[in-house]
Design an enzyme around this catalytic site. Sequence first.
Site, PDB file in Angstrom:
ATOM      1  N   GLU A  64      -4.695  -9.752 -48.019  1.00 41.49           N
ATOM      2  CA  GLU A  64      -3.997  -8.746 -48.836  1.00 41.49           C
ATOM      3  C   GLU A  64      -2.567  -8.538 -48.345  1.00 41.49           C
ATOM      4  OE1 GLU A  64      -6.325  -5.176 -49.678  1.00 41.49           O
ATOM      5  OE2 GLU A  64      -7.809  -6.386 -50.746  1.00 41.49           O
ATOM      6  N   GLU A  69     -13.422 -10.930 -51.748  1.00 41.06           N
ATOM      7  CA  GLU A  69     -13.834  -9.513 -51.704  1.00 41.06           C
ATOM      8  C   GLU A  69     -14.195  -9.090 -53.115  1.00 41.06           C
ATOM      9  OE1 GLU A  69     -11.475  -6.666 -49.529  1.00 41.06           O
ATOM     10  OE2 GLU A  69     -10.930  -8.173 -48.015  1.00 41.06           O
TER      11      GLU A  69
HETATM   12  O1  AHR Z   1     -13.377  -4.145 -48.010  1.00 36.43           O
HETATM   13  C1  AHR Z   1     -12.593  -3.034 -47.691  1.00 36.43           C
HETATM   14  C2  AHR Z   1     -11.100  -3.312 -47.786  1.00 36.43           C
HETATM   15  O2  AHR Z   1     -10.764  -3.569 -49.115  1.00 36.43           O
HETATM   16  C3  AHR Z   1     -10.599  -4.532 -47.063  1.00 36.43           C
HETATM   17  O3  AHR Z   1     -10.332  -4.281 -45.721  1.00 36.43           O
HETATM   18  C4  AHR Z   1      -9.337  -4.841 -47.784  1.00 36.43           C
HETATM   19  O4  AHR Z   1      -9.019  -6.215 -47.733  1.00 36.43           O
HETATM   20  C5  AHR Z   1      -9.592  -4.339 -49.185  1.00 36.43           C
HETATM   21  O5  AHR Z   1      -8.558  -3.567 -49.651  1.00 36.43           O
END
Ligand code: AHR
Length: 492
Positions: free
Chosen positions: A173, A296
């Site tokens: 990110e 994710e």
């Molecule tokens: O999964 C929780 C958080 O969500 C992670 O650390 C981040 O990459 C995303 O914003």
Amino acid sequence: MVKVVLNTDIKKGKINKNIYGNFAEHLGRCIYGGFWVGKDSEIPNVDGIRKDVIDALKELKIPVLRWPGGCFADEYHWQDGIGPYETRPRMVNVHWGGTVENNHFGTHEFFKLCELLETEPYICGNVGSGTVMEMRQWIEYMTFDGESPMANLRAENGRKEPWKLTYFGVGNENWGCGGNMRPEYYADLYRRYSSYVRNFNGNSIFKIACGPNNDDYNWTEVLMKQAGRFIDGLSLHYYTVPGNTWENKGSATEFTEKEWFDTMKKTLRMNELLTRHSDIMDRYDPLKRVALIVDEWGTWFDVEPGTNPGFLYQQNTMRDAVVAAVNFNIFHEHCDRVRMANIAQAINVLQAVILTEGSKMILTPTYHVFNMYKVHQDAELLSLNVETPEYNYENESIPQVTATASVDNEGKIHISLCNLSPLKAAEIKCDIRGSKKTTVKGTILTADEMNAHNTFDEAENVTLKAFDGAVISEDELTASLPPMSVVTLELI
Ligand code: AHR
């Protein structure tokens, strides 16, 4: 009536088993209390890793595990997590509750965990606050076989042999918590950092670039244009967040049909995102060399009342189970481009497959969907046409049923069907073309209440059962799916 046509002789590509990957971050109680209890714990463990968790996850055949973050990855300095425990620095976990991170779970512990789970490690490196040299040395530490400062250090720490490492992420990110960068800037940094992610002694690293958030199509465009030829996988993050604001996502367990519907509608958006990001990638990479990695995904609700807001601990209901199945069905459909996905997160965080409390452990409804769908890992996707009634709520509608089918390398055919309506059953009529099948057997996950879930006192409220609601006769399969259910059938 849901009309389905299954062409058992039309294959559409391999469903990469890595779609069933998991994610473990140093966040809340995912690592500490979830995976790791330490060697001196009274909780049964193997070298500090919980035995109950190992056994439960092995059953799922988790193919790949992403670590150490998440946002944590771009704050993580790997040298803090090696050597004797008493010399490992204690640091603050700034992103997640400001807790003390004692670095007891580090590189050696992560590889041990992967070895116990028989899963591939996927490590995410630090671009946001780390140096190129630091990243390069980590790769050397993990994978170099021979005489070198990092290989010698690894041996001093008890591991002579290098590990095999395939998947490595160059930042996380970086458009947000990983440095708030513009895509042009990150694309240049990616080119630079990834040059030093070396392939030592025949170890071949699959390099994953930080990709877009949700529908940031410009990020994908810029990355593919400016760095595409150096990238093996481009990540995508998309969470299913109901409600209108981040401050009001709604409870994981106390919700209305409106919130159920909103959750389903938002999770179905994964299909649009994959289609549109893939279209952009196709322009720069028509042969689909670069994979789209959804590293994710999952539901994100308000934390459980009374728990630390920075720990992202939420319960997991039948609603989460349906979300998981819907997403798997979508990932399968995009198997030409989507070759890995990692649910956030494995234990005690967001859409977890496992929850723990002290020495207790429970399996969530999402766990059971992973279990039911593991038959699709590395199988060939089959052509399946689904004509479904709609599930309407107020003025909006979504498909009532989504489905997927595959054939494995032993020739076994599996169909998974998911009924998104919490109120109506779905009658399925499926033409089976291309081969003769005479027998069907299956499993089902369903519940009477939308918010049915497992607790530490009642761990088997939502669990897999044998399904006897399907019949095959004369090339036709019929099945009756109860409201809010997920079913996997095997045709023989
Ligand atoms: O999964 C929780 C958080 O969500 C992670 O650390 C981040 O990459 C995303 O914003």
